[in-house]
Design a protein around this motif. Sequence first.
Motif: not given
Length: 200
Positions: A111-112, A138-140, A146-149
Amino acid sequence: MQSTPSTSRASAKAFLVVLGAGLLTSLPAFAKQSDRDQPVNVTSTSFDGTQQQPNGKEPGKVIWTGNVVLTQGTLKVTGNKATGYLDGDNQITRVVVDGAATMQQQDEQNLWMRGKANNIDYKVDQDYAVLTGNAHVEKEVDPADRKKLNQSNGDKLTYNTANSTMTGESNGSAPVHMIFQPKQQPAAAPAAPAAQPKKP
């Protein structure tokens, strides 16, 4: 959940530290550990550098200018200009990035984390980066979405590149601000079909 409390400068730092702890307990605990064993690579349009002087009193320094990109495994830091500081073995110990500075890194679940600020001070040998001036991280949080941050904003955010922990503070009138994504609720089971009356 959104949090935009009105706090004093003294309490703002403590507030974000507490929220950061709550935020990060729901996230993977460690950044990509293999990054620490990777070489540091830097590219730019131009550079000007000197090695540490023999007397050891003047550290070596390299100034990169134009499209600066620093990578170390999945860690990537970019900016318009960067100043690197070298130790006695001419290894990079610190990089200060100015002008549209960004950074990103994966954790052990791939996760980025992505951040941006006016300035990023990356302490390579101490495993942390300080984002200053309009800092945003921001963090996944969901490998399937992947759009949930989860997000953090402040005047100064400090990100630990070894374990993904973060602290921050607001130095002005604007409060620190964090956004937490709601926990995914399990899908409701479909209703059982109504029993059909038996035929006589």
